[in-house]
Structure formats: structure tokens, C-alpha cells
Design an enzyme around this catalytic site. Structure first.
Site, PDB file in Angstrom:
ATOM      1  N   GLU A  56      36.773  45.103  52.369  1.00 17.83           N
ATOM      2  CA  GLU A  56      37.266  44.730  51.050  1.00 17.83           C
ATOM      3  C   GLU A  56      36.036  44.240  50.298  1.00 17.83           C
ATOM      4  OE1 GLU A  56      40.640  44.520  48.674  1.00 17.83           O
ATOM      5  OE2 GLU A  56      40.334  45.421  50.624  1.00 17.83           O
ATOM      6  N   ASP A  67      39.336  32.914  42.107  1.00 20.00           N
ATOM      7  CA  ASP A  67      38.443  32.603  43.213  1.00 20.00           C
ATOM      8  C   ASP A  67      37.997  31.157  43.220  1.00 20.00           C
ATOM      9  OD1 ASP A  67      38.406  35.133  44.381  1.00 20.00           O
ATOM     10  OD2 ASP A  67      37.076  35.857  42.817  1.00 20.00           O
TER      11      ASP A  67
END
Length: 273
Positions: A56, A67
Site C-alpha cells: 500500500e 493521517d
């Protein structure tokens, strides 16, 4: 869902092989170009050679909403090293040439896809050998323009099944996604501080009922016991991002130590599958 139209073949082959072995998938996440494009390639080699079943990969972006600080740091290091989207596609093409059977997924933000036109982005991704694209800030309800472009270029659109999703959303995620389903173990930003802890069995059984693509559990996966638990609960595997990136952050100035630590971590996580 015809395999001739989409590039989910590598995911299907990988999941079928793992199922036959009675194992699950370990899928690490890293940001392309972190801490530099050259070292980024060595990091990817280390991950694959020590047991990663798929990758990924992120494109560096200066404002990653979902994030936590660890992955934001990766974005900033990569951007500081001069990593552009063009450089990312070049890195991807190199990884694909080296590992023809490895499933490669992208995890990024809509702005990066919009930048040069949605269709152009997926065309470049296809050319570089990408199998799937997950756009973190586009919910399944708003995903049609992206999904259509993805499928037109033989790329699997990936969707997030959030821990608080109702059956309607899970049904839509299951019907819309291809390749795999990204199952969040908790709502919030990525990171390893809060351990993955939401009981996911219920969501996994619903996804199964809706015939969703194989679910991979992500968010807060930092140790082998969590990988085992995810697979035991019925997930097809686990994705680990912040824990991997934390190793890069810690040893970014010592390449040998970085790669050795990353190799050990990957082997331990894979052994838990």
C-alpha cells in the site's frame, strides 16, 4: 464484476494462494520517496523480500487530513527530498517491473487525483502497473467519477468500511469495491498510539453477507498479536502503516539499521499471519 475489465487479478491470485496455505495477508504502507526516492526503493525491496504479500503506497501530500503525525512526517520528508507525482509513477513502474505478481495499491487524497484530471491520473497509474487506488477523502457515496475512471483503466477502486458504518453503507462499499475492502479498526486519524480495539467481528460478518472483496484491517496495527487477532476475527489480512513509517523516521539517517529493523519487523508481522 468481470476480471477481464479490472486489474483485480493480482489480488485474487494472492488471496487465493494465502487461503490455500491457511494464512492471511500482511500489507505494509509507506509513502513513496520517504526519506528519499533512492532509499524508498530499497525500503520497498526490504518489505517484499521479508514477506509483504502486497504493498500500500502513498504519494506525498502536504495536508493529509486523515493521517496522524507519523505519516505527516513521511509526507514532509518525501516532499523535502523533491518527490513529485511524476517521480512516484517512475518508482511504481520500477517496483512493478521487479515484482510482476505483487499487488500494488495506492492510498492517496483526491487533490492529487484531480491535479491533472481524474482520467489522466488513472491512465498513468495503469501504465505504472498499479492494481488499486483508495482515495482517503472521498466516501463511497461520492466516488462515481473516480470509480468509473479506475475501471476504465483496469484499476480496482478500494473503499473504506468504517467501524461505525450502518448496513446500507457496508452494502454500498461491498458492491462498489474491488480487489479488497479497507476495514478501519477505529474512527480517527492513523497511528499506533491507540491500539486497534473495536470489535470488528460484526462488521466482518456483514461484509461477508454482502459479498464484499476480502477485508484487510488497518489503523493502529503495530504488532504481530494484532495481525493474528485480525485474521482470527475473519479478516483476510492486516495493513500496517504508522508502525512501518515510525521505523523509517527513527532510522532515516542510518540506512543499514533502517533496512535491518524493517526486515525484522516485516518477518515478525508476516509470521503472525
Amino acid at each position: 464484476m468481470s476480471d477481464t475489465l479490472t486489474n483485480t487479478g493480482r489480488y485474487q491470485a494472492t488471496f487465493a494462494k494465502l487461503k490455500a496455505e491457511g494464512r492471511g495477508a500482511f500489507v505494509p504502507f509507506v509513502t513513496l520517496g520517504d526519506p528519499s526516492p533512492e532509499l524508498s526503493l530499497k525500503i520497498i525491496d526490504t518489505l517484499v523480500q521479508n514477506g509483504a504479500d502486497a504493498l500500500e503506497l502513498g504519494f506525498p501530500f502536504s495536508d493529509p487530513l486523515a493521517d496522524g503525525p507519523v505519516i505527516q512526517g513521511a509526507n514532509l520528508r518525501s516532499l523535502a527530498a523533491g518527490t513529485t507525482p511524476t517521480a512516484c509513477f517512475e518508482l511504481l513502474a520500477q517496483v512493478r517491473a521487479k515484482y510482476p505478481e505483487l499487488p500494488i495499491g495506492l492510498l492517496l487524497y483526491a487533490n492529487l487525483v484531480f491535479a491533472n484530471g481524474i482520467d489522466a491520473f488513472y491512465a498513468k497509474a495503469q501504465q505504472a502497473g498499479v492494481d488499486s487506488v483508495l482515495i482517503a477523502d472521498v466516501p463511497v457515496e461520492e466516488s462515481a467519477p473516480f470509480s468509473e475512471a479506475a475501471k476504465a483503466h483496469g484499476i480496482a477502486p478500494i473503499f473504506i468500511a468504517p467501524p461505525n458504518a450502518d448496513s446500507e453503507t457496508l452494502a454500498l462499499v461491498s458492491a462498489s469495491g474491488e480487489g479488497y475492502t479497507y476495514l478501519l479498526s477505529r474512527a480517527g486519524v492513523t497511528g499506533t498510539d491507540t491500539k486497534a480495539g473495536v470489535p470488528v467481528e460484526e462488521i466482518l460478518s456483514k461484509l461477508k453477507t454482502f459479498n464484499a472483496p476480502p477485508p484487510l484491517l488497518g489503523f493502529g496495527i503495530a504488532e504481530p498479536a494484532q495481525v493474528s487477532a485480525a485474521i482470527k476475527a475473519g479478516a483476510a489480512g492486516a495493513i500496517s502503516g504508522s508502525a512501518v513509517v515510525k521505523i523509517i523516521e527513527t532510522h532515516q539517517h542510518d540506512e543499514a539499521k533502517l533496512l535491518a529493523t524493517l526486515g525484522d519487523f516485516t518477518r515478525a508481522m508476516k509470521a503472525a499471519t
